[in-house]
Enzyme design. Structure first.
Site, PDB file in Angstrom:
ATOM      1  N   ASP A 172       0.817  -1.219   0.000  1.00 28.38           N
ATOM      2  CA  ASP A 172       0.000   0.000   0.000  1.00 28.38           C
ATOM      3  C   ASP A 172       0.851   1.270   0.000  1.00 28.38           C
ATOM      4  OD1 ASP A 172      -2.456  -1.582   0.308  1.00 28.38           O
ATOM      5  OD2 ASP A 172      -1.761  -1.902   2.361  1.00 28.38           O
ATOM      6  N   ALA A 208      -3.545  -8.054  -4.656  1.00 29.76           N
ATOM      7  CA  ALA A 208      -2.915  -6.741  -4.767  1.00 29.76           C
ATOM      8  C   ALA A 208      -3.860  -5.813  -5.510  1.00 29.76           C
ATOM      9  CB  ALA A 208      -1.583  -6.853  -5.514  1.00 29.76           C
ATOM     10  N   GLY A 209      -4.443  -4.849  -4.806  1.00 23.93           N
ATOM     11  CA  GLY A 209      -5.448  -3.992  -5.424  1.00 23.93           C
ATOM     12  C   GLY A 209      -4.863  -2.681  -5.903  1.00 23.93           C
ATOM     13  N   HIS A 210      -5.380  -2.196  -7.040  1.00 24.26           N
ATOM     14  CA  HIS A 210      -5.001  -0.878  -7.545  1.00 24.26           C
ATOM     15  C   HIS A 210      -6.286  -0.155  -7.909  1.00 24.26           C
ATOM     16  CE1 HIS A 210      -0.851  -2.145  -7.858  1.00 24.26           C
ATOM     17  NE2 HIS A 210      -1.247  -3.206  -8.521  1.00 24.26           N
ATOM     18  N   THR A 211      -6.354   1.116  -7.565  1.00 23.29           N
ATOM     19  CA  THR A 211      -7.483   1.927  -7.983  1.00 23.29           C
ATOM     20  C   THR A 211      -6.995   2.914  -9.028  1.00 23.29           C
ATOM     21  OG1 THR A 211      -8.542   1.747  -5.821  1.00 23.29           O
ATOM     22  CG2 THR A 211      -9.281   3.524  -7.246  1.00 23.29           C
ATOM     23  N   GLY A 240     -11.446  -2.758   2.222  1.00 23.19           N
ATOM     24  CA  GLY A 240     -12.066  -1.639   2.914  1.00 23.19           C
ATOM     25  C   GLY A 240     -11.676  -1.545   4.378  1.00 23.19           C
TER      26      GLY A 240
END
Length: 426
Positions: free
Chosen positions: A13, A39-42, A301
């Site tokens: 992050d 692995a999140g990307h916005t 979240g």
């Protein structure tokens, strides 16, 4: 003839995506080398009102129409999630199906891996939290390590159904027969395989040919160093190699082809879930960092734990990854703090540890020695050059550079894509 690599240097992050956004404008291929949908990307799509989350597809190829995306051999892929992601992007006017390739050696994640992930947590009574965000990554890599997993090329093999049934039966033996439609899943993957077929390539041949042809390659490493299976805070880690070594093994390239490893460093420290966190601040400082920094997980979240910058961790990360330069992100989150601390030593019974310990029991005993630096008490969000940064802000950056022996080249001063200062590196 080299590859630029962007790596997280803490517990994830750090904000790698923004730098990759900037660098992607001048590359031909953008690649993922390991990990999966944990692995999140916005990204903010230039057409349409919605932000989109893109765990699988290299987001840089989506925002640069001249760029090709590559999912390497070290990635574990859940095809329904990948295609759902691509469909959502296409609905926003970003159809990248013909510009996204996947290694035939990449392992597959199936829905039963999600079920197994949950059963494992129940079995452990929630006492051991692994970092993979309930995205099925751990069981998928477990199948890979036990040599029972299925790879992309198996989808086009006449024995796929037989191998799939055998894989499911193995998990039934481990956890008991849970509810799962094995035959229905086989039929679904026959359909998915045909959609995937045009995207499947030999990653090793592809990337070596591209590099030898002068193509510019950019790689974002998975997660971050402190979540590495070998070098992270085991067992509170992910299931893949998140160091520079994972780039080599995940794409099939030798170390000499990596021309510039870049470390991304958040100006303070955060981590998700359980596990040791020596500089964590369970006080007003931690709350301030969490709220002002909007520290909530992209995928889950959940609130992230927050603390001061840990230079012991960063020194360890620099040793393993050999960073040429650094990108400091979210420096503006420190704007209103009257003083800023950075962890510089780990002490146990008054004696300094020589490095970052593998033993978590020992790590739990450390006292962190801090250096205290003055804050700058003014907003830097609208600053457009490094010279215009407040003096104390520049001193904070210089302190980090001197301690680590690695220059800072990029400085994030706000949430926007354009809020990135470039600092001359000599």
């Amino acid at each position: 003839m080299s590859v630029t690599v962007v790596l997280g240097s803490q517990w994830g992050d750090e904000g790698k995506g923004k730098l990759v956004d900037i660098l992607s404008a001048e590359v031909d291929i953008c690649a993922h080398c390991a990990g999966g949908s944990n692995a999140g990307h916005t990204i903010v799509v230039p057409v349409g009102p919605e932000d989109l989350r893109v765990p699988f597809a290299p987001q840089w190829c989506l925002l640069n129409p001249a760029c090709t995306g590559l999912i390497g051999s070290g990635v574990v892929v859940h095809l329904p999630s990948l295609f759902s992601e691509l469909d959502a992007l296409a609905a926003q006017g970003l159809d990248c199906t013909n510009r996204l390739f996947i290694s035939d050696r990449a392992h597959l994640v199936f829905d039963f891996h999600r079920i197994v992930d949950g059963l494992k947590e129940v079995e452990l009574g929630g006492s051991w939290y692994h970092w993979d965000n309930q995205k099925w990554i751990g069981p998928a890599y477990s199948s890979k390590a036990s040599r029972s997993g299925l790879r992309v090329h198996h989808l086009f093999d006449d024995t796929f159904a037989e191998k799939f049934r055998k894989l499911v039966e193995g998990w039934f033996k481990r956890y008991g027969k849970f509810e799962y439609d094995t035959e229905g899943e086989i039929l679904r993957y026959k359909v998915l395989a045909e959609r995937l077929r045009p995207c499947v390539i030999d990653c090793v041949v592809y990337i070596h040919h591209a590099i030898s042809s002068g193509k510019r390659v950019l790689v974002e490493g998975a997660n971050a160093l402190m979540l590495d299976l070998d070098f992270g805070t085991y067992p509170f880690v992910t299931s893949s190699s998140t160091s520079v070594g994972g780039v080599c093994t995940g794409l099939g390239i030798p170390p000499k082809m990596i021309g510039k490893p870049i470390g991304v460093v958040k100006a303070y420290t955060t981590r998700v879930g359980g596990g040791p966190f020596p500089t964590e601040q369970l006080n007003d400082v931690g709350t301030h960092l969490q709220e002002v920094g909007r520290e909530f997980g992209t995928n889950t979240g959940r609130r992230r734990r927050c603390g001061w910058l840990d230079l012991v961790v960063l020194k360890y990360s620099c040793m393993i990854n050999g960073f040429d330069t650094l990108n400091i992100t979210k420096l503006d989150i420190l704007d209103k703090l009257p003083e800023i601390k950075v962890g510089v030593k780990y002490l146990v019974d008054g004696k300094e540890l020589s490095g970052f310990p593998a033993d978590l029991d020992l790590l739990a005993k450390v006292d962190v020695e801090y250096a205290t630096l003055p804050g700058w008490n003014t907003s830097i969000v609208d600053v457009t050059s490094c010279d215009a940064l407040p003096e104390n802000c520049r001193k904070y950056i210089e302190y980090i550079e001197t301690f680590l022996g690695v220059p800072v080249e990029w400085i994030g001063v706000g949430p926007g894509r354009n809020s990135m200062l470039i600092k001359e590196v000599t």
